[in-house]
Enzyme design. Structure first.
Site, PDB file in Angstrom:
ATOM      1  CB  THR A  14      57.202  28.625 -29.718  1.00 39.22           C
ATOM      2  OG1 THR A  14      56.075  28.320 -30.548  1.00 39.22           O
ATOM      3  CG2 THR A  14      58.249  27.537 -29.900  1.00 39.22           C
ATOM      4  CB  SER A  52      50.559  34.224 -30.187  1.00 40.78           C
ATOM      5  OG  SER A  52      51.046  33.594 -31.349  1.00 40.78           O
ATOM      6  CB  THR A  85      56.446  33.625 -33.870  1.00 42.11           C
ATOM      7  OG1 THR A  85      56.110  32.246 -34.078  1.00 42.11           O
ATOM      8  CG2 THR A  85      57.709  33.718 -33.035  1.00 42.11           C
ATOM      9  CG  ASP A  86      51.411  31.066 -34.901  1.00 40.36           C
ATOM     10  OD1 ASP A  86      52.487  30.923 -35.504  1.00 40.36           O
ATOM     11  OD2 ASP A  86      50.687  30.095 -34.578  1.00 40.36           O
TER      12      ASP A  86
END
Length: 325
Positions: A14, A52, A85-86
């Site tokens: 992101t 990710s 971030t996932d």
């Protein structure tokens, strides 16, 4: 006088995304455009430009390889990785397992894309650069988001949209960034890990099995038939299976398939407390309890150990120091 030299490895996420004509958000920002060159001396390496959630294990190994190469460079004082971030917590943990004891690498990302007027990416990158330049060696992999430092072992994404997306449930952050100052409250305990070369392609199949009311274990049987070399159970409470899961886990252990037990609870370790078919019975059956590790991290740890040691007993012996924390 020049300042600390920081090498930034960008991977997408992101933090490197913008909205398209259809309103969806996709990775689009090259690595060099992400980093403000003010402050420490910065070099930028774009490893990839992906979300990710699309990462493969091969790509995670590639990121780990780039980090290890930078860590061997005597000209590099600090390392930052920008990442979606996932799955950031998983990549950071694998890097922590293969990073030498005298190095620090800082993972950061964003919850708001690069075109948002109140995007959190620039602040997170600035904080990550400060940590990489001034926190000192030996922290291993850390996640820096919203001004907080989390050890890779405990860092977990706990919110889908908030800028304060990461926490270390049951442990708390190891430090904070206040303006231009980095304050450390603790240094992580890091057992001996693995050489990256030991992991090969990390192709030992290890799957995660969730526990829920009425789980009959059919998914365990299917994974065993699919060739799983190891299993991680995300068990109930302190580490309790359902009767169906217990039955199938016994079959797995008897077949030489190591089983790690985690909890689906966000805080507290998995421990063999209850008999009558609970966690203590699971331990008696030969399952190994993974302490405070989450299921995704326990999966990576077991996969790494099985890659380094084909024999299940040796693999379990290798990973046990990581379960005692």
């Amino acid at each position: 006088m020049s300042g600390p030299r920081v090498h930034v490895i960008t991977t997408g996420g992101t933090i490197a995304s913008r909205p398209g004509p259809d309103g969806t958000v996709s990775v689009a920002v090259p690595g060099g455009d992400l980093v403000d060159m003010a402050g420490p001396q910065v070099t930028v390496e774009e490893a990839m430009l992906v979300h990710s959630f699309n990462l493969t294990l091969g790509q995670v190994l590639l990121i780990a390889g780039r980090v290890c190469a930078a860590a061997r460079d005597p000209e590099v004082d600090g390392i930052v990785v920008t990442h979606g971030t996932d799955t950031m917590e998983e990549t950071a943990y694998l890097v922590d397992l293969v990073l030498g004891p005298d190095r620090t690498v800082v993972f950061t990302g964003a919850q708001r894309h690069a075109a948002e007027p109140d995007g959190d990416g620039p602040r997170n990158i600035a904080d990550a650069l400060r940590v990489a330049a001034h926190a000192g060696p030996g922290l291993g992999a850390v996640v820096v988001m919203a001004g907080r430092l989390h050890a890779a072992r405990h860092a977990t994404k706990v919110h889908t949209t908030s800028p304060e997306a990461f926490d270390s449930p049951g442990h708390g952050p190891i430090g904070h960034v206040y303006g231009s100052q980095v304050h450390l409250a603790a240094r992580p305990v890091r057992p001996d890990g693995f050489d990256l070369a030991e992991l090969g392609t990390l192709d030992a199949r290890v799957d995660i099995v969730p526990a829920y009311v009425g789980a009959d274990g059919v998914h365990v049987a299917a994974l065993r038939a699919a060739g799983a070399r190891g299993l991680v159970v995300e068990a109930l409470g302190a580490g309790n299976p359902t009767p169906g899961l217990l039955r199938e886990i016994r079959t797995c252990v008897a077949a030489g398939i190591p089983v790690l037990v985690t909890s689906r609870c966000r805080q507290g370790p998995a421990m063999p407390v209850y008999g009558s078919g609970g966690g203590a019975t699971l331990a008696e059956a030969g399952a190994v309890f993974a302490g405070s590790l989450t299921a995704p991290k326990a999966r990576l740890l077991l996969a790494a150990a099985l890659a380094a040691h084909h024999e299940p007993d040796r693999a379990l012996s290798r990973l046990r120091p990581h379960l005692a924390l």
